[in-house]
Design a protein around this motif. Structure first.
Motif, PDB file in Angstrom:
ATOM      1  N   ARG A 104      34.875  36.915  42.016  1.00 24.73           N
ATOM      2  CA  ARG A 104      35.215  37.139  40.615  1.00 24.73           C
ATOM      3  C   ARG A 104      36.652  37.658  40.499  1.00 24.73           C
ATOM      4  NH1 ARG A 104      33.000  33.888  38.397  1.00 24.73           N
ATOM      5  NH2 ARG A 104      32.549  33.127  40.483  1.00 24.73           N
ATOM      6  N   PRO A 105      37.357  37.320  39.442  1.00 25.83           N
ATOM      7  CA  PRO A 105      38.720  37.831  39.256  1.00 25.83           C
ATOM      8  C   PRO A 105      38.719  39.342  39.023  1.00 25.83           C
ATOM      9  CG  PRO A 105      37.983  36.651  37.286  1.00 25.83           C
ATOM     10  CD  PRO A 105      36.946  36.410  38.345  1.00 25.83           C
ATOM     11  N   GLY A 109      42.872  41.396  43.503  1.00 27.19           N
ATOM     12  CA  GLY A 109      41.854  40.573  44.150  1.00 27.19           C
ATOM     13  C   GLY A 109      42.264  40.037  45.503  1.00 27.19           C
ATOM     14  N   ARG A 110      43.467  39.444  45.614  1.00 23.41           N
ATOM     15  CA  ARG A 110      43.880  38.860  46.880  1.00 23.41           C
ATOM     16  C   ARG A 110      44.062  39.909  47.984  1.00 23.41           C
ATOM     17  NH1 ARG A 110      45.550  33.964  48.410  1.00 23.41           N
ATOM     18  NH2 ARG A 110      45.436  33.240  46.255  1.00 23.41           N
TER      19      ARG A 110
END
Length: 291
Positions: A104-105, A109-110
Motif C-alpha cells: 500500500r502507498p 514507502g520505498r
C-alpha cells in the motif's frame, strides 16, 4: 500453408519424444521404487541382493514395525507435524501482513521496503542467529525451529507483487464504505489471493518439514528431534541408532531401516501436494514478479 508449430508431429518425432520422456520417467521412478522395495524387503532379500532391492521376493513390514515400536519415530513425527502446522500458520500470518502493508502507498514507502528486503536477503549468519536464539531463551525449545524461519524473502516478494496487482479502485470503494485495513485484507485481499497463498503456504510447509539444521543447532534433547534429524542421523551415520533406541532386538538390516526412514519422512508432505496442485500453477503465474 500452416506454420511449422501447427503441423502434426511425425511418427518418428513422437517415438523419439516418447523414448526421451520414458527415460526421464525411469530415472525418477526407479530410485523411488528401490527405496520403497528395500524398506519392505526381508533380511534374506537384502542379503541375496547384496544391498538394495528393486523388487522384494518376501515383503515384510518389519522395518516399519521396528521404527514405530521404540517410540522415537512416533515422537519425531509429532514434532515435525507440530512444527510444520504451527510454523506455516505463523509464517503465512507474518508474510501476508507485511506484504499487504508494504504493497500500500505509505509514507517513506520505498526506503521501508528496501530496509525490509535488505534484512531478509542478507542473513546474519549462524553464530549471531545462535546468540539471538539463546538470548531469547529458545534453546532446546520447538519454537527455535519455527520463529527463525517465520518470514521468507521470496515468499514475501511473491505475495507483495500479487497484492499490488489488486485493482486500487476496489480497495478505495471499500474504504468509502468504511472498511478498515484489516477488513480489506480479510474480506477482499485474501479471498482474491487463495491460489498464491496456497502456493506460499506449500513452500513454507515443505521448508518446515524438511528443515533439520536448526534442530541440530538448537536442540539437545533427542525426544524433541524432528523426522529429518532422525533421517539424517540414521542414513548418514548408519548404525548410530542402537537397538535399545529402536526398542527392537534384533533390529532389521540397516538398508531396510534406512529406506523405511526415508519413506516415513517423504510420504506425509507428499500427500499434501495433490490437494494444492490445482492452485500451484495459477499461484506461481499470478504471483510472479513481472518485468
Amino acid at each position: 500453408m500452416r506454420p511449422i508449430w501447427k503441423e502434426d508431429p511425425s511418427p518418428a518425432y513422437q517415438a523419439i519424444k516418447a523414448l526421451i520422456l520414458g527415460g526421464f520417467a525411469l530415472v525418477i521412478v526407479v530410485p523411488i521404487l528401490v527405496v520403497i522395495s528395500t524398506s519392505l524387503a526381508s533380511d534374506k532379500d537384502i542379503i541375496d541382493a547384496g544391498g538394495y532391492v528393486l523388487w522384494p521376493s518376501h515383503p515384510t513390514f518389519k522395518a516399519y514395525q521396528t521404527l514405530f515400536s521404540g517410540g522415537l519415530m512416533g515422537r519425531a513425527i509429532l514434532v515435525s507435524v507440530f512444527v510444520t502446522i504451527v510454523g506455516t500458520a505463523i509464517a503465512l500470518a507474518v508474510t501476508i501482513a507485511l506484504a499487504y502493508a508494504t504493497s500500500r502507498p505509505v509514507l517513506f514507502g520505498r526506503p521501508v521496503l528496501l530496509m525490509v528486503l535488505f534484512t531478509l536477503l542478507f542473513a546474519p549468519g549462524i553464530i549471531p542467529m545462535f546468540l539471538v536464539v539463546k538470548q531469547l531463551g529458545l534453546l532446546d525449545s520447538l519454537w527455535s525451529l519455527i520463529l527463525p524461519g517465520a518470514l521468507g524473502a521470496f515468499n514475501f516478494v511473491v505475495l507483495r507483487t500479487f497484492f499490488m496487482n489488486v485493482p486500487g479502485e476496489l480497495l478505495e470503494s471499500a474504504r468509502i464504505d468504511g472498511a478498515s485495513d484489516f477488513t480489506i485484507l480479510r474480506r477482499i485481499i485474501m479471498p482474491l489471493s487463495k491460489a498464491v497463498i496456497a502456493v506460499v503456504g506449500l513452500f513454507y510447509a515443505v521448508g518446515f518439514w524438511n528443515a533439520f539444521f536448526n534442530a541440530l543447532l538448537y536442540l539437545n534433547d533427542t525426544s524433541k528431534w524432528p523426522v529429518q534429524v532422525i533421517l539424517r542421523t540414521y542414513v548418514l551415520q548408519g548404525k548410530s541408532l542402537s537397538a535399545d533406541q529402536l526398542g527392537v532386538h534384533p533390529p532389521p538390516q540397516p538398508q531396510s531401516l534406512q529406506m523405511a526412514v526415508v519413506v516415513v519422512a517423504l510420504v506425509p508432505i507428499a500427500m499434501v501436494y495433490p490437494f494444492l496442485q490445482r492452485h500451484f500453477t495459477k499461484g506461481v503465474i499470478t504471483g510472479a514478479v513481472k518485468g
